[in-house]
Write a protein that holds these residues in place. Structure first.
Motif, PDB file in Angstrom:
ATOM      1  N   HIS A 111       0.835  -1.199   0.000  1.00 48.08           N
ATOM      2  CA  HIS A 111       0.000   0.000   0.000  1.00 48.08           C
ATOM      3  C   HIS A 111       0.872   1.253   0.000  1.00 48.08           C
ATOM      4  O   HIS A 111       0.624   2.197  -0.760  1.00 48.08           O
ATOM      5  CB  HIS A 111      -0.927  -0.006   1.223  1.00 48.08           C
ATOM      6  CG  HIS A 111      -1.847   1.185   1.267  1.00 48.08           C
ATOM      7  ND1 HIS A 111      -2.994   1.264   0.507  1.00 48.08           N
ATOM      8  CD2 HIS A 111      -1.768   2.357   1.964  1.00 48.08           C
ATOM      9  CE1 HIS A 111      -3.586   2.424   0.731  1.00 48.08           C
ATOM     10  NE2 HIS A 111      -2.871   3.096   1.618  1.00 48.08           N
ATOM     11  N   LEU A 228      -5.322  -9.507  -7.672  1.00 46.92           N
ATOM     12  CA  LEU A 228      -5.287  -8.849  -6.360  1.00 46.92           C
ATOM     13  C   LEU A 228      -5.769  -7.405  -6.436  1.00 46.92           C
ATOM     14  O   LEU A 228      -5.484  -6.694  -7.400  1.00 46.92           O
ATOM     15  CB  LEU A 228      -3.864  -8.871  -5.798  1.00 46.92           C
ATOM     16  CG  LEU A 228      -3.378 -10.179  -5.177  1.00 46.92           C
ATOM     17  CD1 LEU A 228      -1.923 -10.038  -4.745  1.00 46.92           C
ATOM     18  CD2 LEU A 228      -4.243 -10.576  -3.982  1.00 46.92           C
ATOM     19  N   PRO A 229      -6.441  -6.940  -5.367  1.00 49.44           N
ATOM     20  CA  PRO A 229      -6.918  -5.550  -5.324  1.00 49.44           C
ATOM     21  C   PRO A 229      -5.823  -4.585  -4.890  1.00 49.44           C
ATOM     22  O   PRO A 229      -5.913  -3.933  -3.839  1.00 49.44           O
ATOM     23  CB  PRO A 229      -8.044  -5.624  -4.294  1.00 49.44           C
ATOM     24  CG  PRO A 229      -7.619  -6.697  -3.342  1.00 49.44           C
ATOM     25  CD  PRO A 229      -6.912  -7.721  -4.197  1.00 49.44           C
ATOM     26  N   PRO A 231      -3.822  -1.124  -5.322  1.00 53.19           N
ATOM     27  CA  PRO A 231      -4.032   0.199  -5.927  1.00 53.19           C
ATOM     28  C   PRO A 231      -2.888   0.547  -6.880  1.00 53.19           C
ATOM     29  O   PRO A 231      -1.725   0.282  -6.600  1.00 53.19           O
ATOM     30  CB  PRO A 231      -4.034   1.137  -4.714  1.00 53.19           C
ATOM     31  CG  PRO A 231      -3.189   0.438  -3.697  1.00 53.19           C
ATOM     32  CD  PRO A 231      -3.465  -1.033  -3.887  1.00 53.19           C
ATOM     33  N   LYS A 233      -1.691  -0.724  -9.445  1.00 54.39           N
ATOM     34  CA  LYS A 233      -0.757  -1.828  -9.675  1.00 54.39           C
ATOM     35  C   LYS A 233      -0.271  -1.909 -11.114  1.00 54.39           C
ATOM     36  O   LYS A 233       0.737  -2.546 -11.398  1.00 54.39           O
ATOM     37  CB  LYS A 233      -1.397  -3.156  -9.289  1.00 54.39           C
ATOM     38  CG  LYS A 233      -2.565  -3.593 -10.171  1.00 54.39           C
ATOM     39  CD  LYS A 233      -3.149  -4.909  -9.710  1.00 54.39           C
ATOM     40  CE  LYS A 233      -4.324  -5.334 -10.577  1.00 54.39           C
ATOM     41  NZ  LYS A 233      -4.904  -6.609 -10.119  1.00 54.39           N
TER      42      LYS A 233
END
Length: 264
Positions: A111, A228-229, A231, A233
Motif C-alpha cells: 500500500h 489482487l486488489p 491500488p 498496480k
C-alpha cells in the motif's frame, strides 16, 4: 507415491518456494521494508534458499519437482507421463498460494509503495515516476517484479533463448546430481546442490530476464497480480508472459535429451 501425495507435496512445496522467493523480491523492492535496495545478491541468494527450503519440505511427499520443466524433463527421461497433470496442477496452485501469502505478509508495504507519488506518478513526482510510467506503457506495473519476471531489453528471441539456456543448466543439474533414491525428484542432498545451482544461474544468467526458469513460478504469481486488489498496480504484462512459460519447458525438454544421450 500416490496422486494425492504428489498434489499435496507440490502444492505445499511450490507455495513455500514462491512465498520465500517472492518475499525476498518484495523485501528488496517495496517502500518501508527493512531490506529495501538490498540488491541482486540478496535476491539470488533468497531464491536459492527458497528452493532449498521448499525441497526439504516437499521431497518426502512428491519428490519436490516444484517446476513443470523438471516434471517434463523427468517424464522424457523415464518415459512415464502418468502423473504429469497432477504435478502441474499442484505446482500452479502452490505458486498462486505462495504469491498471495507474499501480498498478505507485505500488505502495508504494498500500500505504501503503490500510493507513493514518486512510484506511481503525480504532481511532484521525480525520475522514479517517469520510470514507472515507462514500465506501465510496456505492460508491466510498478510491483509486477515482486510476482513475475520481466526483461531488461525486450527482444523475444534473446529473452526466450536466455530462459532456455538457464533452464538447461538447472535441469541438467537436477538430472545428474539431484535425483533421490526413487529417481522421481529431488532428495535432501539434491536440494542443497540445486539451491546453489539456482544462485549461480541468478548471478550469471539472471540479468537479462530475471531468470524465471520455472513456468509455474512465473505464471501463477502473474495471475495473482492480475487478480489482487492492489491500488495503482498497473498491468501484468501478458504480452511477455509466454516467454517464461515456453522457455523453461523447451529448456527442460532439451536438457532431458542431452541427459539421455550423454549420461543415460
Amino acid at each position: 507415491m500416490s496422486s494425492s501425495d504428489i498434489f499435496i507435496g507440490e502444492t505445499i512445496g511450490t507455495a513455500i518456494l514462491i512465498l520465500l522467493g517472492g518475499g525476498v523480491c518484495a523485501a528488496v523492492t517495496l517502500k518501508a521494508s527493512k531490506a529495501r535496495n538490498a540488491g541482486w545478491l540478496a535476491i539470488t541468494f533468497g531464491w536459492g534458499f527458497a528452493v532449498m527450503t521448499a525441497v526439504y519440505i516437499s521431497a518426502p511427499l512428491s519428490g519436490a519437482h516444484l517446476n513443470p520443466a523438471v516434471t517434463v524433463a523427468l517424464a522424457i527421461k523415464d518415459g512415464d507421463w502418468t502423473n504429469v497433470p497432477t504435478y502441474f496442477a499442484g505446482q500452479l496452485l502452490g505458486a498462486m498460494i505462495g504469491a498471495t501469502l507474499v501480498w498478505v505478509a507485505y500488505y502495508g508495504q504494498f500500500h505504501a509503495h503503490l500510493t507513493d507519488r514518486e512510484i506511481v506518478g503525480g504532481p511532484g513526482a521525480q525520475a522514479t515516476a517517469t520510470k514507472a510510467v515507462e514500465a506501465q506503457e510496456k505492460g508491466a506495473g510498478p510491483v509486477l517484479g515482486v510476482f513475475s519476471t520481466g526483461p531488461e531489453i525486450r527482444n523475444a528471441i534473446q529473452n526466450l533463448a536466455t530462459e532456455i539456456i538457464g533452464t538447461i543448466v538447472l535441469i541438467l543439474a537436477v538430472l545428474t546430481e539431484g535425483l533421490n533414491d526413487k529417481g522421481n525428484g529431488l532428495g535432501v542432498i539434491g536440494g542443497l546442490i540445486t539451491a546453489f545451482v539456482v544462485v549461480s544461474i541468478g548471478l550469471s544468467l539472471g540479468g537479462p530476464t530475471g531468470y524465471a526458469i520455472n513456468p509455474a513460478r512465473d505464471l501463477g504469481p502473474r495471475i495473482v497480480h492480475a487478480l489482487l486488489p492492489l491500488p495503482n498496480k498497473g498491468g501484468s504484462d501478458w504480452s511477455y508472459a509466454w516467454i517464461p512459460v515456453a522457455g523453461p519447458l523447451i529448456g527442460g525438454a532439451i536438457a532431458a535429451g542431452i541427459y539421455n544421450v550423454a549420461f543415460a
